[in-house]
Design an enzyme around this catalytic site. Structure first.
Site: not given
Ligand code: ITT
Length: 213
Positions: A9, A32, A61
């Site tokens: 978040p 991932e 990322d």
């Protein structure tokens, strides 16, 4: 509206401050890909996130690179934060005697379209000494061409700084041990951090491109 696919978040809060439009978090832990390069991880993540959400998505990322450790933890930052913790990372950097480092981040966008108005489906930051960025861009383009599917647009941001003893209570992750211009990221307001951070820089590029879309 922009859908930000992430479990973090903190990333969404920063994007909300930055982008002119509403940002909705889709809390999905996309698989991932293990890669030594965050652009590759982000590109694959964006495709996986789009396939899951079936609507236009961004993913981010990012990671901390420590000069004395040849760029480690980089794409492994999340794992290192969870296992070693930021205090021990600070201790290691201090012992090494070289406290230089950087945050690097790539925002990746995918909406299933072939980006018909974009001749090259990859957009990385090519400022400065950027052989590595060129190689990354080529690798991702080749991959897209050979796969023939789901082009991804990449926006990269980098901010150099110093690894310091933890200070401040804002932000998330490694913010307390990353100092830029006399303040750690954890001592800055969200606006201050966004104005200089890797994510802010990447989001600025994304916002400009997205507006024209
Ligand atoms: P998602 O993959 O679900 O988006 P995540 O937190 O796992 O969330 P990453 O895989 O990109 O995100 O890992 C990023 C890690 O790098 C994060 O856990 C922090 O340890 C570090 N990091 C990235 N950006 C940061 C920032 O702005 N401030 C502090 N630490 C950051």
């Amino acid at each position: 509206m922009v859908t930000f696919v992430t479990t973090n978040p903190g990333k969404v809060a920063e994007a909300e401050e930055y982008l002119d439009e509403p940002v909705e978090q889709l809390d999905f832990d996309y698989p991932e890909r293990q890669a030594a390069d965050i652009a590759t991880v982000a590109a694959h993540g964006a495709r996986a996130a789009y396939r899951h959400a079936n609507e236009p998505v961004i993913v981010d990322d990012s990671g901390l690179t420590i000069d004395a450790l040849d760029g480690f933890p980089g794409p492994y930052s999340s794992y290192v934060e969870d296992t070693l913790g930021i205090e021990r990372v600070w201790n290691i950097a201090a012992e090494e005697g070289n406290r230089g480092g950087a945050f690097r981040g790539v925002v990746a966008y995918c909406d299933g379209d072939p980006f018909e108005a974009t001749p090259e489906p990859v957009d990385t930051d090519r400022r400065g000494d950027d052989t590595a960025a060129d190689e990354r861009a080529d690798a991702t383009t080749d991959e897209q061409v050979s796969e023939g599917v789901l082009p991804v647009k990449l926006f990269e941001g980098v901010v150099p700084g110093t690894i310091v003893e933890p200070r401040g209570s804002g932000g998330f992750g490694f913010d307390p041990i990353f100092e830029y211009d006399g303040q750690t990221f954890a001592e800055m307001s969200r606006d201050e951090k966004n104005a200089v951070s890797h994510r802010g820089r990447a989001l600025a590029k994304f916002a400009e491109w997205y507006q024209g879309r």
